[in-house]
Design a protein around this motif. Sequence first.
Motif, mmCIF file in Angstrom:
data_model
loop_
_atom_site.group_PDB
_atom_site.id
_atom_site.type_symbol
_atom_site.label_atom_id
_atom_site.label_comp_id
_atom_site.label_asym_id
_atom_site.label_seq_id
_atom_site.Cartn_x
_atom_site.Cartn_y
_atom_site.Cartn_z
ATOM 1 N N TRP A 226 79.247 -11.677 -69.670
ATOM 2 C CA TRP A 226 80.379 -10.800 -69.923
ATOM 3 C C TRP A 226 80.758 -10.979 -71.384
ATOM 4 N N GLN A 227 80.785 -9.896 -72.135
ATOM 5 C CA GLN A 227 81.121 -9.991 -73.547
ATOM 6 C C GLN A 227 81.596 -8.634 -74.063
ATOM 7 N N HIS A 228 82.716 -8.659 -74.791
ATOM 8 C CA HIS A 228 83.226 -7.463 -75.477
ATOM 9 C C HIS A 228 83.420 -6.281 -74.526
ATOM 10 N N GLY A 229 83.999 -6.577 -73.353
ATOM 11 C CA GLY A 229 84.305 -5.508 -72.403
ATOM 12 C C GLY A 229 83.130 -5.048 -71.571
ATOM 13 N N ARG A 230 81.996 -5.749 -71.670
ATOM 14 C CA ARG A 230 80.792 -5.350 -70.941
ATOM 15 C C ARG A 230 80.315 -6.455 -69.998
ATOM 16 N N ALA A 231 79.968 -6.037 -68.790
ATOM 17 C CA ALA A 231 79.170 -6.886 -67.911
ATOM 18 C C ALA A 231 77.721 -6.549 -68.231
ATOM 19 N N VAL A 232 77.115 -7.392 -69.070
ATOM 20 C CA VAL A 232 75.751 -7.140 -69.540
ATOM 21 C C VAL A 232 74.790 -7.703 -68.500
ATOM 22 N N ILE A 233 74.080 -6.821 -67.814
ATOM 23 C CA ILE A 233 73.177 -7.224 -66.743
ATOM 24 C C ILE A 233 71.751 -7.234 -67.286
ATOM 25 N N ASN A 234 71.147 -8.402 -67.281
ATOM 26 C CA ASN A 234 69.784 -8.563 -67.786
ATOM 27 C C ASN A 234 68.803 -7.843 -66.849
ATOM 28 N N ALA A 235 68.053 -6.871 -67.389
ATOM 29 C CA ALA A 235 67.159 -6.052 -66.566
ATOM 30 C C ALA A 235 66.029 -6.861 -65.943
ATOM 31 N N ASP A 236 65.633 -7.955 -66.591
ATOM 32 C CA ASP A 236 64.592 -8.786 -66.005
ATOM 33 C C ASP A 236 65.105 -9.446 -64.729
ATOM 34 N N ARG A 237 66.345 -9.915 -64.759
ATOM 35 C CA ARG A 237 66.941 -10.499 -63.552
ATOM 36 C C ARG A 237 67.174 -9.423 -62.495
ATOM 37 N N TRP A 238 67.631 -8.271 -62.928
ATOM 38 C CA TRP A 238 67.877 -7.184 -61.967
ATOM 39 C C TRP A 238 66.569 -6.792 -61.277
ATOM 40 N N GLY A 239 65.479 -6.831 -62.007
ATOM 41 C CA GLY A 239 64.205 -6.402 -61.450
ATOM 42 C C GLY A 239 63.491 -7.436 -60.617
ATOM 43 N N SER A 240 63.719 -8.732 -60.905
ATOM 44 C CA SER A 240 62.939 -9.750 -60.207
ATOM 45 C C SER A 240 63.757 -10.884 -59.591
ATOM 46 N N GLY A 241 65.062 -10.933 -59.841
ATOM 47 C CA GLY A 241 65.906 -11.932 -59.202
ATOM 48 C C GLY A 241 65.889 -13.272 -59.903
ATOM 49 N N ALA A 242 66.243 -14.315 -59.146
ATOM 50 C CA ALA A 242 66.324 -15.671 -59.693
ATOM 51 C C ALA A 242 65.815 -16.657 -58.646
ATOM 52 N N PRO A 243 65.233 -17.777 -59.077
ATOM 53 C CA PRO A 243 64.708 -18.754 -58.117
ATOM 54 C C PRO A 243 65.746 -19.233 -57.106
ATOM 55 N N SER A 244 67.006 -19.294 -57.504
ATOM 56 C CA SER A 244 68.050 -19.778 -56.598
ATOM 57 C C SER A 244 68.216 -18.886 -55.367
ATOM 58 N N TYR A 245 67.840 -17.623 -55.469
ATOM 59 C CA TYR A 245 67.955 -16.693 -54.343
ATOM 60 C C TYR A 245 66.610 -16.425 -53.672
ATOM 61 N N GLY A 246 65.576 -17.102 -54.128
ATOM 62 C CA GLY A 246 64.271 -16.913 -53.514
ATOM 63 C C GLY A 246 63.824 -15.469 -53.557
ATOM 64 N N ARG A 247 63.382 -14.968 -52.415
ATOM 65 C CA ARG A 247 62.860 -13.594 -52.341
ATOM 66 C C ARG A 247 63.951 -12.572 -52.011
ATOM 67 N N ASP A 248 65.200 -13.024 -51.902
ATOM 68 C CA ASP A 248 66.278 -12.109 -51.526
ATOM 69 C C ASP A 248 66.864 -11.437 -52.772
ATOM 70 N N LEU A 249 66.143 -10.451 -53.278
ATOM 71 C CA LEU A 249 66.562 -9.746 -54.481
ATOM 72 C C LEU A 249 67.806 -8.905 -54.231
ATOM 73 N N ALA A 250 67.920 -8.305 -53.058
ATOM 74 C CA ALA A 250 69.077 -7.460 -52.756
ATOM 75 C C ALA A 250 70.374 -8.251 -52.865
ATOM 76 N N THR A 251 70.385 -9.463 -52.339
ATOM 77 C CA THR A 251 71.598 -10.272 -52.376
ATOM 78 C C THR A 251 71.855 -10.809 -53.776
ATOM 79 N N TYR A 252 70.790 -11.158 -54.488
ATOM 80 C CA TYR A 252 70.995 -11.621 -55.866
ATOM 81 C C TYR A 252 71.634 -10.526 -56.718
ATOM 82 N N ARG A 253 71.230 -9.292 -56.539
ATOM 83 C CA ARG A 253 71.830 -8.202 -57.311
ATOM 84 C C ARG A 253 73.329 -8.093 -57.047
ATOM 85 N N GLU A 254 73.729 -8.296 -55.801
ATOM 86 C CA GLU A 254 75.161 -8.290 -55.494
ATOM 87 C C GLU A 254 75.873 -9.432 -56.205
ATOM 88 N N TYR A 255 75.200 -10.582 -56.226
ATOM 89 C CA TYR A 255 75.814 -11.730 -56.906
ATOM 90 C C TYR A 255 76.019 -11.456 -58.397
#
Length: 246
Positions: free
Chosen positions: A166-195
């Motif tokens: 979050w910076q300068h009035g923007r929630a900056v969402i990294n497209a790499d994370r949006w596209g592939s998720g994070a290890p902490s959420y495993g294969r549950d990309l749908a839930t990671y996107r909500e997070y």
Amino acid sequence: MQVSRGSAVAVAGGAAVAAVLGWIAIRPTEPRPVAAGSPAVRAPAVVPEPTRTQRVRTVNGRRQPPVVRAPESASGRYRTVPGGDPAPRGPGRTVRYLVEVERGLPFDPEEFAAAVHATLTDPRGWGERFQRVARGPVEIRVSLSSPALARSRCLPLDVGLSLSCWQHGRAVINADRWGSGAPSYGRDLATYREYVISHEVGHGLGHGHTTCPRRGAPAPVMVQQTKSLYGCRPNPWPHRTARIDR
């Protein structure tokens, strides 16, 4: 030059044979079967198996979006997603926000905007009445950004190429994370996107980072769950947490 009768017959006969052979050479013929393994045999067309990004996956009982590998950089310019979505009825203050997507990313802007609005208006969310608009004034911009643009927009925070902010009035969402998720959420990309939407917009609402309260507990949404769960379980919501198996 003189030619004997026998020679003439031989020549005439040779000409006749040549004519017949020529007719055979140019006559259309049906294709002949060729033994398997011959270089003239074409291998049957092979339909490739669906790639990982094409398969429909179900994780934790949820249908998952396809995994998409975002480029490290794109155009560097945002496009505001046109249209809007009304604020849900009920208590809470109205928060006007807009959604923008960097041009050149392999994501459908309308689909991204729909996912953002569904997350922000979920009953398990922050509780404000989020209204998506296409122009200002707005309180929050939710901006899908290539890793390179995210790194630039997040300054002076150092997010590298792998984090959102979050910076300068923007929630900056990294497209790499949006596209592939994070290890902490495993294969549950749908839930990671909500997070990641809940977390970064939470900063815009004035919420700071927090820690895991105890091992095995659902992680508060303002824990930096992309980096680690710190002993907690993954949880994308500010309220009414749910168990997620990784």
